[in-house]
Design a protein around this motif. Structure first.
Motif, PDB file in Angstrom:
ATOM      1  N   ASN A   1      -8.086 -65.461 -36.622  1.00 59.26           N
ATOM      2  CA  ASN A   1      -9.528 -66.206 -36.246  1.00 59.26           C
ATOM      3  C   ASN A   1     -10.827 -65.631 -36.700  1.00 59.26           C
ATOM      4  OD1 ASN A   1     -11.394 -67.371 -34.027  1.00 59.26           O
ATOM      5  ND2 ASN A   1     -10.226 -68.893 -34.690  1.00 59.26           N
ATOM      6  N   PRO A   2     -10.886 -64.323 -36.355  1.00 57.83           N
ATOM      7  CA  PRO A   2     -12.188 -63.882 -36.672  1.00 57.83           C
ATOM      8  C   PRO A   2     -12.551 -63.958 -38.090  1.00 57.83           C
ATOM      9  CG  PRO A   2     -11.111 -62.083 -35.335  1.00 57.83           C
ATOM     10  CD  PRO A   2     -10.190 -63.527 -35.429  1.00 57.83           C
TER      11      PRO A   2
ATOM     12  N   ASP B   1     -17.904 -76.656 -35.432  1.00 56.22           N
ATOM     13  CA  ASP B   1     -17.125 -75.895 -36.285  1.00 56.22           C
ATOM     14  C   ASP B   1     -17.166 -74.618 -35.780  1.00 56.22           C
ATOM     15  OD1 ASP B   1     -15.463 -76.152 -38.418  1.00 56.22           O
ATOM     16  OD2 ASP B   1     -16.951 -75.625 -39.969  1.00 56.22           O
ATOM     17  N   TYR B   2     -16.323 -73.743 -36.660  1.00 53.02           N
ATOM     18  CA  TYR B   2     -16.505 -72.084 -36.634  1.00 53.02           C
ATOM     19  C   TYR B   2     -17.665 -71.827 -37.094  1.00 53.02           C
ATOM     20  CZ  TYR B   2     -11.037 -72.027 -36.278  1.00 53.02           C
ATOM     21  OH  TYR B   2      -9.930 -72.078 -35.703  1.00 53.02           O
TER      22      TYR B   2
ATOM     23  N   HIS C   1     -25.397 -76.786 -33.533  1.00 52.62           N
ATOM     24  CA  HIS C   1     -24.222 -76.119 -33.427  1.00 52.62           C
ATOM     25  C   HIS C   1     -23.477 -76.202 -34.946  1.00 52.62           C
ATOM     26  CE1 HIS C   1     -22.046 -80.032 -33.751  1.00 52.62           C
ATOM     27  NE2 HIS C   1     -22.832 -80.544 -32.649  1.00 52.62           N
ATOM     28  N   HIS C   2     -22.669 -75.242 -35.244  1.00 50.58           N
ATOM     29  CA  HIS C   2     -21.858 -75.293 -36.634  1.00 50.58           C
ATOM     30  C   HIS C   2     -21.342 -76.601 -36.660  1.00 50.58           C
ATOM     31  CE1 HIS C   2     -22.402 -71.142 -37.862  1.00 50.58           C
ATOM     32  NE2 HIS C   2     -22.369 -70.880 -36.824  1.00 50.58           N
TER      33      HIS C   2
ATOM     34  N   HIS D   1     -12.279 -70.545 -30.387  1.00 50.50           N
ATOM     35  CA  HIS D   1     -13.647 -71.028 -30.622  1.00 50.50           C
ATOM     36  C   HIS D   1     -14.136 -71.093 -29.229  1.00 50.50           C
ATOM     37  CE1 HIS D   1     -16.700 -74.450 -30.807  1.00 50.50           C
ATOM     38  NE2 HIS D   1     -16.726 -74.033 -32.099  1.00 50.50           N
ATOM     39  N   TYR D   2     -15.479 -70.953 -28.899  1.00 51.83           N
ATOM     40  CA  TYR D   2     -16.192 -70.733 -27.497  1.00 51.83           C
ATOM     41  C   TYR D   2     -16.228 -71.746 -27.000  1.00 51.83           C
ATOM     42  CZ  TYR D   2     -20.258 -73.072 -29.732  1.00 51.83           C
ATOM     43  OH  TYR D   2     -21.017 -74.124 -30.420  1.00 51.83           O
ATOM     44  N   ARG D   3     -15.627 -73.135 -27.505  1.00 54.94           N
ATOM     45  CA  ARG D   3     -15.769 -74.306 -26.538  1.00 54.94           C
ATOM     46  C   ARG D   3     -14.378 -74.791 -26.460  1.00 54.94           C
ATOM     47  NH1 ARG D   3     -20.873 -78.273 -27.497  1.00 54.94           N
ATOM     48  NH2 ARG D   3     -19.536 -79.507 -26.537  1.00 54.94           N
ATOM     49  N   ALA D   4     -13.341 -73.998 -26.884  1.00 52.70           N
ATOM     50  CA  ALA D   4     -11.824 -74.553 -26.941  1.00 52.70           C
ATOM     51  C   ALA D   4     -11.434 -74.456 -25.312  1.00 52.70           C
ATOM     52  CB  ALA D   4     -11.181 -73.619 -27.746  1.00 52.70           C
TER      53      ALA D   4
END
Length: 430
Positions: free
Chosen positions: A169-170, A367-368, A359-360, A138-141
């Motif tokens: 993950n993808p 979320d993803y 955001h999702h 995840h881009y914020r992880a």
């Protein structure tokens, strides 16, 4: 669990979507989260890894899901491994999943005890060419601890170096971002619980109340409606505290004339809601507060209309920035020179609105979802513009959760939560 059992058909569908995208002769493994220690014999409350929950509905520690759609034998294509329960565990820790109960929850017929996992996996590896490992991308992880998943990956790579590695993950980023109808119903329930909490505090807030007392009112209402509690750490930010974007101390007194920014959401069945409202401590907005509030609300309404299939997240935020710039000019917070001389990398409006608009949202609050790909129907996004003015002692953010539709404007899951000034003032003074 406090929540009602979810229909296992949801998890059956989710596994089917995932396995449809796996490579031939491949195995995927998903681990539950650890129970994290605090000190001595104290632990953090258990929170399940969202991926194994999404694919199985299993909501307990020490659980493993194995998917092998091309396995030579049908009973090896979906398998659960659970901590073996017994009477002693039942007395000290409470009921754990039996094999029969696991089938009822997940729809998976082949359930084993955890002590058999290594032996079964070894057999699977003789049939498989590829292993899907589940890493958090995840881009914020920001992960600073070694998770149960990470320990498994390390052990697997050492034992099976000749196998090809693929990433789960993808696939999960794509399939988790587009919600099934059952998931939308669960998110709606979380939003409805949040609404109950918000209506409760509208009649509770008054001058000199403490921020943590408001937090307590929310958690009371959430828990009595089958929620485990907050979907994320709540922000109860009065006065200038609202200008700290992630203010979570919630320990100050709310003073007459100030505003309170409430960024709060209930979870339900591990699904999140994410709401922000800004209300007046004294029950009435000042003229200046009203002007800024309505500017934020205008941006929110117009931004929501842009959330349609095909929209690109990055371009969407550029367009929202134009809306916000117009409102800030109208409020006198920016002038034409500010805009003409702005840095394209950090536009003038960012002085007062420095975060993203959407955001999702779903099983995770953030979320993803793959942000470089166009938005699709049945994705859930927040819409949360804000204006923050430290010099004037207040900040305003408004946020709803919406579902993208095939045609037309998004469906607002928080449509029943008061947001217009007149309704908020009326409820606070009734």
């Amino acid at each position: 669990m406090k929540y009602h059992q979810i229909d296992r058909d949801l998890f059956i569908k989710n596994r089917s979507k995932f396995m449809a995208q796996m490579k031939p002769k491949s195995v995927a493994v998903f681990n539950s989260n650890d129970i994290y220690p605090i000190s001595a014999d104290s632990t953090m409350p258990f929170a399940q890894h969202r991926d194994i929950f999404y694919l199985s509905g299993v909501d307990q520690e020490e659980s493993i899901l194995v998917l092998f759609p091309n396995a030579p034998y049908e009973n090896q294509r979906e398998m659960l491994f659970l901590k073996e329960t017994n009477d002693h565990i039942a007395v000290w820790e409470g009921e754990k999943l039996t094999k029969e109960r696991a089938l009822s929850v997940s729809g998976i017929k082949n359930v084993h005890w955890l002590q058999d996992f290594d032996k079964v996996l070894n057999e699977m590896m003789t049939y498989a060419d590829t292993m899907y490992i589940n890493t958090n991308e995840h881009y914020r992880a920001v992960v600073e601890t070694e998770t149960r998943e990470a320990r498994f990956v390390k052990k697997w790579k050492e034992k099976y170096p000749a196998h090809t590695v693929a990433k789960s993950n993808p696939i999960l980023q794509r399939i988790r971002s587009v919600k099934e109808s059952e998931e939308l119903d669960l998110i709606q329930q979380a939003c409805d619980i949040t609404e109950k909490g918000f209506r409760r505090i509208l009649s509770f807030v008054k001058p000199n109340v403490m921020e943590y007392e408001i937090e307590a009112e929310f958690i009371h209402e959430f828990t009595r409606n089958r929620s485990k509690g907050f979907a994320y750490t709540p922000i109860i930010a009065s006065g200038n505290n609202a200008n700290v974007l992630h203010y979570i101390e919630n320990n100050q007194q709310c003073k007459a004339g100030d505003l309170i920014l409430l960024d709060v959401g209930a979870e339900y069945a591990n699904y999140s809601s994410d709401m922000t409202r800004t209300i007046p401590v004294s029950g009435k907005f000042s003229d200046r507060q009203k002007a800024v509030y309505n500017a934020v609300l205008n941006v929110k309404k117009e931004a929501t209309k842009m959330l349609v299939p095909g929209t690109l997240w990055k371009q969407y935020h550029i367009e929202v920035g134009k809306l916000m710039t117009s409102e800030l000019l109208g409020l006198g917070l920016l002038d034409k020179a500010d805009v003409q001389n702005e840095n394209s990398e950090w536009p003038a409006y960012k002085k007062y609105f420095m975060h993203g608009t959407s955001h999702h949202m779903g099983l995770d609050t953030h979320d993803y979802g793959i942000l470089t790909e166009p938005m699709q129907a049945n994705m859930v996004f927040t819409v949360e513009p804000g204006i923050y003015i430290p010099a004037e002692g207040f900040g305003i953010r408004l946020e709803d959760d919406v579902v993208i539709q095939e045609t037309g404007e998004p469906f607002n899951l928080m449509r029943n939560i008061p947001i217009e000034i007149d309704e908020i003032e009326s409820l606070m003074n009734s």
